[in-house]
Design a protein around this motif. Sequence first.
Motif, PDB file in Angstrom:
ATOM      1  N   ARG A 159      16.477 -12.771  -8.205  1.00  0.00           N
ATOM      2  CA  ARG A 159      15.845 -13.905  -7.544  1.00  0.00           C
ATOM      3  C   ARG A 159      14.415 -14.117  -8.035  1.00  0.00           C
ATOM      4  NH1 ARG A 159      18.304 -10.791  -3.799  1.00  0.00           N
ATOM      5  NH2 ARG A 159      20.027 -11.671  -2.576  1.00  0.00           N
ATOM      6  N   LEU A 160      13.619 -13.059  -7.928  1.00  0.00           N
ATOM      7  CA  LEU A 160      12.178 -13.190  -8.153  1.00  0.00           C
ATOM      8  C   LEU A 160      11.745 -12.925  -9.580  1.00  0.00           C
ATOM      9  CD1 LEU A 160      10.748 -11.393  -4.981  1.00  0.00           C
ATOM     10  CD2 LEU A 160      11.384 -13.780  -5.276  1.00  0.00           C
ATOM     11  N   GLN A 161      12.593 -12.298 -10.382  1.00  0.00           N
ATOM     12  CA  GLN A 161      12.206 -11.834 -11.720  1.00  0.00           C
ATOM     13  C   GLN A 161      11.046 -10.842 -11.630  1.00  0.00           C
ATOM     14  OE1 GLN A 161      11.836 -15.976 -13.260  1.00  0.00           O
ATOM     15  NE2 GLN A 161      13.215 -15.288 -14.886  1.00  0.00           N
ATOM     16  N   ALA A 162      11.061 -10.054 -10.580  1.00  0.00           N
ATOM     17  CA  ALA A 162      10.115  -8.967 -10.370  1.00  0.00           C
ATOM     18  C   ALA A 162      10.876  -7.647 -10.491  1.00  0.00           C
ATOM     19  CB  ALA A 162       9.485  -9.080  -8.978  1.00  0.00           C
ATOM     20  N   PRO A 163      10.192  -6.517 -10.756  1.00  0.00           N
ATOM     21  CA  PRO A 163      10.886  -5.231 -10.821  1.00  0.00           C
ATOM     22  C   PRO A 163      11.727  -5.001  -9.564  1.00  0.00           C
ATOM     23  CG  PRO A 163       8.647  -4.992 -11.611  1.00  0.00           C
ATOM     24  CD  PRO A 163       8.752  -6.384 -11.057  1.00  0.00           C
ATOM     25  N   VAL A 164      12.927  -4.487  -9.748  1.00  0.00           N
ATOM     26  CA  VAL A 164      13.896  -4.432  -8.644  1.00  0.00           C
ATOM     27  C   VAL A 164      13.421  -3.581  -7.468  1.00  0.00           C
ATOM     28  CG1 VAL A 164      15.930  -4.948 -10.015  1.00  0.00           C
ATOM     29  CG2 VAL A 164      15.151  -2.589  -9.832  1.00  0.00           C
ATOM     30  N   GLU A 165      12.626  -2.557  -7.724  1.00  0.00           N
ATOM     31  CA  GLU A 165      12.161  -1.716  -6.628  1.00  0.00           C
ATOM     32  C   GLU A 165      11.048  -2.401  -5.840  1.00  0.00           C
ATOM     33  OE1 GLU A 165      13.539   1.084  -5.649  1.00  0.00           O
ATOM     34  OE2 GLU A 165      15.024   0.899  -7.256  1.00  0.00           O
ATOM     35  N   HIS A 221       2.271   0.060  -3.554  1.00  0.00           N
ATOM     36  CA  HIS A 221       3.258   0.496  -4.528  1.00  0.00           C
ATOM     37  C   HIS A 221       2.558   0.820  -5.845  1.00  0.00           C
ATOM     38  CE1 HIS A 221       2.769  -3.866  -4.819  1.00  0.00           C
ATOM     39  NE2 HIS A 221       2.925  -3.700  -6.123  1.00  0.00           N
ATOM     40  N   GLY A 222       3.259   1.562  -6.687  1.00  0.00           N
ATOM     41  CA  GLY A 222       2.679   1.986  -7.951  1.00  0.00           C
ATOM     42  C   GLY A 222       3.710   2.080  -9.053  1.00  0.00           C
ATOM     43  N   HIS A 223       3.564   3.103  -9.891  1.00  0.00           N
ATOM     44  CA  HIS A 223       4.352   3.173 -11.128  1.00  0.00           C
ATOM     45  C   HIS A 223       5.844   3.265 -10.875  1.00  0.00           C
ATOM     46  CE1 HIS A 223       5.449   7.581 -11.371  1.00  0.00           C
ATOM     47  NE2 HIS A 223       4.645   7.561 -10.334  1.00  0.00           N
ATOM     48  N   ARG A 224       6.256   3.904  -9.803  1.00  0.00           N
ATOM     49  CA  ARG A 224       7.700   4.063  -9.572  1.00  0.00           C
ATOM     50  C   ARG A 224       8.361   2.720  -9.253  1.00  0.00           C
ATOM     51  NH1 ARG A 224       8.979   9.237 -10.011  1.00  0.00           N
ATOM     52  NH2 ARG A 224       7.393  10.811  -9.537  1.00  0.00           N
ATOM     53  N   GLU A 225       7.720   1.917  -8.429  1.00  0.00           N
ATOM     54  CA  GLU A 225       8.259   0.592  -8.117  1.00  0.00           C
ATOM     55  C   GLU A 225       8.170  -0.359  -9.302  1.00  0.00           C
ATOM     56  OE1 GLU A 225       7.054   2.508  -4.288  1.00  0.00           O
ATOM     57  OE2 GLU A 225       6.112   2.230  -6.255  1.00  0.00           O
ATOM     58  N   LEU A 226       7.284  -0.057 -10.252  1.00  0.00           N
ATOM     59  CA  LEU A 226       7.064  -0.932 -11.401  1.00  0.00           C
ATOM     60  C   LEU A 226       7.782  -0.456 -12.656  1.00  0.00           C
ATOM     61  CD1 LEU A 226       3.224  -1.475 -10.913  1.00  0.00           C
ATOM     62  CD2 LEU A 226       5.047  -3.056 -10.297  1.00  0.00           C
ATOM     63  N   SER A 227       8.532   0.620 -12.568  1.00  0.00           N
ATOM     64  CA  SER A 227       9.177   1.182 -13.753  1.00  0.00           C
ATOM     65  C   SER A 227      10.447   0.415 -14.106  1.00  0.00           C
ATOM     66  CB  SER A 227       9.498   2.658 -13.531  1.00  0.00           C
ATOM     67  OG  SER A 227      10.434   2.799 -12.468  1.00  0.00           O
ATOM     68  N   HIS A 228      10.899   0.621 -15.350  1.00  0.00           N
ATOM     69  CA  HIS A 228      12.079  -0.051 -15.882  1.00  0.00           C
ATOM     70  C   HIS A 228      12.929   0.966 -16.634  1.00  0.00           C
ATOM     71  CE1 HIS A 228      10.612  -4.093 -14.966  1.00  0.00           C
ATOM     72  NE2 HIS A 228       9.422  -3.646 -15.312  1.00  0.00           N
ATOM     73  N   PRO A 229      14.168   0.609 -16.972  1.00  0.00           N
ATOM     74  CA  PRO A 229      14.975   1.517 -17.806  1.00  0.00           C
ATOM     75  C   PRO A 229      14.273   1.869 -19.109  1.00  0.00           C
ATOM     76  CG  PRO A 229      16.351  -0.210 -16.878  1.00  0.00           C
ATOM     77  CD  PRO A 229      14.939  -0.562 -16.537  1.00  0.00           C
ATOM     78  N   GLU A 230      13.482   0.942 -19.648  1.00  0.00           N
ATOM     79  CA  GLU A 230      12.685   1.212 -20.842  1.00  0.00           C
ATOM     80  C   GLU A 230      11.423   1.942 -20.406  1.00  0.00           C
ATOM     81  OE1 GLU A 230      13.036   1.338 -24.427  1.00  0.00           O
ATOM     82  OE2 GLU A 230      13.595  -0.776 -24.206  1.00  0.00           O
ATOM     83  N   GLN A 231      11.412   3.237 -20.544  1.00  0.00           N
ATOM     84  CA  GLN A 231      10.273   4.024 -20.080  1.00  0.00           C
ATOM     85  C   GLN A 231       9.025   3.681 -20.884  1.00  0.00           C
ATOM     86  OE1 GLN A 231      11.112   8.227 -19.926  1.00  0.00           O
ATOM     87  NE2 GLN A 231      13.147   7.888 -19.058  1.00  0.00           N
ATOM     88  N   GLY A 232       7.903   3.523 -20.176  1.00  0.00           N
ATOM     89  CA  GLY A 232       6.638   3.283 -20.845  1.00  0.00           C
ATOM     90  C   GLY A 232       6.211   1.831 -20.878  1.00  0.00           C
ATOM     91  N   ILE A 233       6.989   0.937 -20.285  1.00  0.00           N
ATOM     92  CA  ILE A 233       6.559  -0.453 -20.195  1.00  0.00           C
ATOM     93  C   ILE A 233       6.437  -0.845 -18.732  1.00  0.00           C
ATOM     94  CG2 ILE A 233       8.908  -1.416 -20.360  1.00  0.00           C
ATOM     95  CD1 ILE A 233       7.526  -3.740 -21.989  1.00  0.00           C
TER      96      ILE A 233
END
Length: 456
Positions: free
Chosen positions: A331-337, A355-367
């Motif tokens: 819906r939002l095109q925001a990180p799913v967490e 929120h921080g890095h965990r909510e902002l993480s992706h399958p591609e680690q480091g972006i």
Amino acid sequence: MNAPAPTELPVVVVGAGPAGLAAAAHLVDQGLEPLVLETGPAAGAAVREWSHVKLFSTWGEVVDPVAEKLLAPAGWTKPDPATYPSGGDWVAQYLEPLADLLGERVRFGATVTGVSRSGRDRIVDADRETQPFVVHVHHAGGREERIFARAVIDASGTWTTPSPAGASGLPALGEKSAADRVTYRVPDLQDPAVRARHAGRRTAVIGSGASAFTALAYLADLARTEAGTGTKAVWILRRGISGSTFGGGTADQLPARGALGLAAKAAVDDGYADAVTGFRTEAIERDGSGRLVLVAEDGRRLEPVDEVIVLTGFRPDLSFLSEVRLHLDERLQAPVELAPLIDPNQHSCGTVYPHGHRELSHPEQGIYLVGMKSYGRAPTFLAMTGYEQVRSVASAIAGDLESADRVELTLPETGVCGGAGLFDEPDDAEQSGGCCAAPATLRIGIGAPAGASGGC
């Protein structure tokens, strides 16, 4: 040519706005080397475009603490924390000095056109996580460059991709051909040319957030002057008017934000703006004199207007990230967490659990997508939210997960809490409350609550 080891490389930060420069400051504080790539010619390029707008947050709420720590030894003096800067003040007195301090770590006229893994497109799994990121850059003079990075922080914001007038999320029929009379920014009525477009004329304002409130208040102020006699705003709302339409008012813990909604209400109450509710724009047509006629999905046609100001939000540009593996909410095109915390389908209040890095993480680690871009299409982003995000992300990249996981922010209540904020709801939905109640938060040395970042 073999790519160097990731640990020997800089962290590329896309965008030299408030979140991007704060990210660079936090990376320096962590002993990491940032490289900030900004498509504009100077720091805060997007903020400069709304330099006439006063933030609803004080100086104490829009200066990143670590950036302040870096600036202080260079003789920088923080403005009075209790006063409210304009966008222009924010640039001149904070963002420019911070970019100057970072020096060659910030490159201007550098547009990121693509991000991938070195030698690996989106499909390839083999050794993917061991490869550095490769960032393609197009420079203002036409030169192209490839930069390797250990991590990428995308703080490019959403300013360049405003949402259209059409209620379906697509431009209304005729919207593009009416571009000479349609704008997507809060008007600078101190500019004589802009003022002349609205003085004594009829302007439609489409939108229901702080930017729309600001535009309505500006037009009402113009109408109250002798030179602006006859100025009229037509406020186009996709929903009906309810208790939350004008924001939290005096209950908002950011008083200036609450005052914006009250100013918009005064514009309507005093007759300087007419509110048109339940109007979902389908088409923008021209009459015989060249004025614009807004047509709704239900067939309603409004009286002609001279100008249309579209303030329906923003959306992220994800085009240059097509070769990395992101996990974004549909819906939002925001990180799913992060998405459930900010989804206006679920709640309408602006209070978001930190929120921080965990909510902002992706399958591609480091972006990481941070700042306004992390919210995708959701509204209510605050500058201090971005500062907390980049603090956590920089700590995670540096390997300090204890710091990265620590909550260091409490966000202010908006004074608005209720049901879904996007579509028509029964009257009692505004009182439902439940989903907006944020969990208890810690407040550890971060300073005042959050401030506005993305425009108003």
